[in-house]
Write an enzyme that holds these catalytic residues in place. Sequence first.
Site, PDB file in Angstrom:
ATOM      1  N   LEU A  44       0.854  -1.180   0.000  1.00 27.26           N
ATOM      2  CA  LEU A  44       0.000   0.000   0.000  1.00 27.26           C
ATOM      3  C   LEU A  44       0.892   1.232   0.000  1.00 27.26           C
ATOM      4  O   LEU A  44       2.096   1.141   0.235  1.00 27.26           O
ATOM      5  CB  LEU A  44      -0.902   0.005   1.237  1.00 27.26           C
ATOM      6  CG  LEU A  44      -1.874  -1.175   1.362  1.00 27.26           C
ATOM      7  CD1 LEU A  44      -2.566  -1.144   2.714  1.00 27.26           C
ATOM      8  CD2 LEU A  44      -2.899  -1.139   0.232  1.00 27.26           C
ATOM      9  N   SER A  45       0.295   2.400  -0.237  1.00 25.51           N
ATOM     10  CA  SER A  45       1.133   3.601  -0.259  1.00 25.51           C
ATOM     11  C   SER A  45       1.843   3.791   1.075  1.00 25.51           C
ATOM     12  O   SER A  45       2.976   4.281   1.108  1.00 25.51           O
ATOM     13  CB  SER A  45       0.297   4.835  -0.614  1.00 25.51           C
ATOM     14  OG  SER A  45      -0.782   4.995   0.275  1.00 25.51           O
ATOM     15  N   GLU A  46       1.213   3.413   2.193  1.00 27.49           N
ATOM     16  CA  GLU A  46       1.887   3.488   3.498  1.00 27.49           C
ATOM     17  C   GLU A  46       1.475   2.330   4.405  1.00 27.49           C
ATOM     18  O   GLU A  46       0.312   1.925   4.425  1.00 27.49           O
ATOM     19  CB  GLU A  46       1.538   4.791   4.239  1.00 27.49           C
ATOM     20  CG  GLU A  46       1.840   6.057   3.482  1.00 27.49           C
ATOM     21  CD  GLU A  46       3.311   6.373   3.354  1.00 27.49           C
ATOM     22  OE1 GLU A  46       4.111   5.760   4.072  1.00 27.49           O
ATOM     23  OE2 GLU A  46       3.642   7.249   2.531  1.00 27.49           O
ATOM     24  N   THR A  47       2.457   1.830   5.148  1.00 26.07           N
ATOM     25  CA  THR A  47       2.212   0.941   6.278  1.00 26.07           C
ATOM     26  C   THR A  47       2.785   1.622   7.509  1.00 26.07           C
ATOM     27  O   THR A  47       3.938   2.057   7.503  1.00 26.07           O
ATOM     28  CB  THR A  47       2.867  -0.431   6.078  1.00 26.07           C
ATOM     29  OG1 THR A  47       2.301  -1.065   4.925  1.00 26.07           O
ATOM     30  CG2 THR A  47       2.657  -1.324   7.289  1.00 26.07           C
TER      31      THR A  47
END
Length: 287
Positions: A44-47
Amino acid sequence: MEIPVYMLDAFTNLPFKGNPAAVCPLLHELNDDLYHKIAAEMNLSETAFITLINAADTFTSGKRFRLRWFTPTTEVDLCGHATLASAAVLFQHQNNVNPTLVFETRSGALAVTKKKEGYVMDFPLNPPTKEDLTDFKHIVKVTVGNHPVQDIYLSRETKKLLIRLSDSCERSVLTSLKVDHAALLNSDCSGRVHGVIVTMKGSPDCKPGFDFYSRYFAPWVGIPEDPVCGSAHTVLGSYWSKILGKKKMLAYQCSSRGGELDLEVRDDGRINIAGEVTSVLQGVIRL
């Protein structure tokens, strides 16, 4: 080892809209290699990874936590939607008893306050400076093609380049942009730019009255397009507040998922970014 993981959609009250983030609350720090591997696996774009600061605290009782954000390829200094999602995990799933939580991050202490609907983040404001179009002509060409451009600004703090489309452009120009992410990545190797914001003036007279629209592309950090980017709005909020002469604004990010952000530029040089969060998945990572 079992690591709890949640997936939430930020800046929306609907599943599969807004910006998805994975959040892992951890009792102890992991090594950086494992953080990178988990973030790459989540893709995902951020974790985000939340850890306790005080050993006597729990995720239910604690007020201050450590927070780190990873894209599939790198650790980043600031992320809005994954901070919003992290607060939602603590409030919704860990039943945290405090009205406000503070996250210690690479961008300093970031507070998130629970409201009746959604959450409000206290973020740094990142004012951009006006630049010469010719200095970034390759990036502009790859991003917006031959569409007319009204302004070029750069936030040196965040390395985000802001391209404002001309007011003569319809909103469809922004939503229909098809950016070649490999070409964008190759359009600048100077290190000056880590992401490109494309924005345009909104239609505040039409309900729900968005003051401005945007999209955000960041292939330099492994994110071809970020669906709804909170950190980009620390730049956008500063820019549009001066242009529009407003402190409070409603923004919409025009990705295919879409998301709404309530903004308030404060006199102390910071910005409140508010939004809702929807939980879509809960599970366990087994290592």
